[in-house]
Design a protein around this motif. Structure first.
Motif, PDB file in Angstrom:
ATOM      1  N   ILE A 193       3.564  26.119 -10.952  1.00  0.00           N
ATOM      2  CA  ILE A 193       3.331  27.466 -11.230  1.00  0.00           C
ATOM      3  C   ILE A 193       1.502  27.611 -11.188  1.00  0.00           C
ATOM      4  N   TYR A 194       1.214  26.308 -11.768  1.00  0.00           N
ATOM      5  CA  TYR A 194       0.341  26.585 -12.505  1.00  0.00           C
ATOM      6  C   TYR A 194      -0.998  26.304 -11.590  1.00  0.00           C
ATOM      7  N   GLN A 195      -0.187  25.170  -9.695  1.00  0.00           N
ATOM      8  CA  GLN A 195      -0.175  24.749  -8.709  1.00  0.00           C
ATOM      9  C   GLN A 195      -0.777  26.089  -7.252  1.00  0.00           C
ATOM     10  N   TRP A 196       0.096  26.573  -8.014  1.00  0.00           N
ATOM     11  CA  TRP A 196       0.789  27.514  -7.128  1.00  0.00           C
ATOM     12  C   TRP A 196      -0.738  28.576  -6.945  1.00  0.00           C
ATOM     13  N   ASN A 197      -1.454  28.677  -5.559  1.00  0.00           N
ATOM     14  CA  ASN A 197      -2.179  29.383  -4.478  1.00  0.00           C
ATOM     15  C   ASN A 197      -1.642  30.251  -3.764  1.00  0.00           C
ATOM     16  N   GLU A 198      -0.797  31.030  -4.272  1.00  0.00           N
ATOM     17  CA  GLU A 198      -0.256  32.109  -2.840  1.00  0.00           C
ATOM     18  C   GLU A 198      -0.074  33.161  -2.965  1.00  0.00           C
ATOM     19  N   GLY A 199      -0.419  34.152  -1.730  1.00  0.00           N
ATOM     20  CA  GLY A 199      -0.472  35.274  -2.100  1.00  0.00           C
ATOM     21  C   GLY A 199       0.287  36.160  -1.246  1.00  0.00           C
ATOM     22  N   PHE A 200       0.042  37.361  -1.181  1.00  0.00           N
ATOM     23  CA  PHE A 200       1.138  37.947  -0.731  1.00  0.00           C
ATOM     24  C   PHE A 200       0.977  39.644  -0.161  1.00  0.00           C
ATOM     25  N   ASP A 201       1.556  39.271   0.746  1.00  0.00           N
ATOM     26  CA  ASP A 201       0.708  40.989   1.626  1.00  0.00           C
ATOM     27  C   ASP A 201       1.251  42.251   0.963  1.00  0.00           C
ATOM     28  N   GLY A 202       0.470  42.790   1.296  1.00  0.00           N
ATOM     29  CA  GLY A 202       0.698  44.614   0.487  1.00  0.00           C
ATOM     30  C   GLY A 202       1.083  44.734  -0.947  1.00  0.00           C
ATOM     31  N   ALA A 203       2.248  45.047  -0.977  1.00  0.00           N
ATOM     32  CA  ALA A 203       2.343  45.972  -2.648  1.00  0.00           C
ATOM     33  C   ALA A 203       2.944  44.663  -3.067  1.00  0.00           C
ATOM     34  N   LEU A 204       3.509  43.530  -2.586  1.00  0.00           N
ATOM     35  CA  LEU A 204       4.666  42.498  -3.484  1.00  0.00           C
ATOM     36  C   LEU A 204       3.875  41.795  -4.558  1.00  0.00           C
ATOM     37  N   GLY A 205       2.501  41.188  -4.502  1.00  0.00           N
ATOM     38  CA  GLY A 205       2.547  40.386  -4.978  1.00  0.00           C
ATOM     39  C   GLY A 205       1.056  41.476  -6.255  1.00  0.00           C
ATOM     40  N   LYS A 206       1.250  42.591  -5.916  1.00  0.00           N
ATOM     41  CA  LYS A 206      -0.175  43.556  -6.535  1.00  0.00           C
ATOM     42  C   LYS A 206       0.751  43.649  -8.019  1.00  0.00           C
TER      43      LYS A 206
END
Length: 291
Positions: A193-206
């Motif tokens: 998780i420390y290495q994750w740089n993952e985005g999510f579209d819209g409200a999914l990752g807010k």
């Protein structure tokens, strides 16, 4: 809610109990479960859904067997493509049985609707236990690195709900469940998780109310979560000492993950430097240093 001992689960549960008792291997259990689940060609979806439901029930009731449940799911995903009696590939919602474990991810979404009731105490404690075991099980699936278990969004939801909402907007029951559940992700999968740089579209990752930064995973959000674990270790709400201790220990674990990663990066850099020196500063059989 259908009990785990209901007749509908009996054949599949018998296989899983043999697995738990080491009477069959994960590979054998996967083959038996697959065969039972596809017996009724008129209701293939029902057979597979029943299997997923049972596996979740076992994950809640037998957390000591999470590793075996994870292994049998991995083995199911590696079975040859299932076919009907006339040789047609079995697809459910454009997902291949068994490679794609169709509808298994949908089951996860349903499980993430869980909450902790105000009472009675036994129902409250059961709900807390289910949420914690849900997240432990999911994190262990992701730890296999198998592509079929791409469930990082569920980690984000738990970490967000546990750490990005003001304490006065969360019930003590929810915090009793969510803090250990979030801690499970760090304990099992923290270095990843420390290495994750993952985005999510819209409200999914807010973020929750306390986070206004990048949607998804990033180092800044990790730092915020680490600080929040430290803060939650000192809160004066009815969560109990064990939950506060879990929050404190998880914050410290995150510190150790950062240090370990930094040390590893320094080591890698040093190795690269030594390789460079060896290739560019030494020549000949006698390793003569060039001035």
């Amino acid at each position: 809610m259908v009990a785990i001992t209901d007749d509908i689960f009996a054949p599949q549960l018998a296989i899983l109990q043999d697995l738990f008792s080491d009477n069959v291997s994960a590979e054998q259990a996967a083959e038996y479960l697959a065969s039972i689940s596809l017996e009724d060609e008129s209701d293939l979806e029902g057979g597979i859904t029943s299997l997923w439901t049972l596996i979740f029930k076992c994950a809640y009731q037998y957390p000591e067997h999470h590793d075996k449940l994870v292994n049998v799911l991995v083995q199911l995903s590696k079975l040859p493509d299932a076919k009907t009696s006339n040789g047609e590939p079995i697809l459910l919602y454009d997902m291949q049985v068994w490679k794609d474990l169709p509808m298994f991810g949908w089951q996860f979404r349903d499980e993430w609707n869980a909450s902790v009731p105000a009472g009675p105490p036994d129902a409250r404690q059961k709900a807390i236990s289910r949420i914690i075991n849900r997240d432990k099980f999911t994190a262990r699936l992701m730890a296999t690195k198998e592509p079929v278990f791409a469930y990082s969004w569920f980690a984000l939801i738990t970490l967000r709900d546990a750490l990005e909402t003001p304490v006065d907007q969360s019930s003590a029951g929810n915090l009793e469940a969510l803090i250990p559940a979030a801690a499970a992700w760090i304990s099992i999968l923290g270095a990843d998780i420390y290495q994750w740089n993952e985005g999510f579209d819209g409200a999914l990752g807010k973020g929750g109310p306390l986070w206004k930064g990048q949607h998804g995973f990033c180092k800044e959000r990790w730092q915020f979560w680490k600080e929040r674990f430290g803060e939650l270790a000192t809160i004066e709400v009815e969560t109990g000492d064990e939950v506060r201790t879990t929050a404190r220990d998880t914050g410290r674990m995150m510190e150790e993950i950062e240090k370990s990663r930094s040390t590893r990066q320094i080591s890698v850099t040093l190795i690269h430097r030594i390789d460079y020196l060896y290739k560019n500063k030494f020549t000949g059989d006698g390793c003569v240093w060039e001035s």
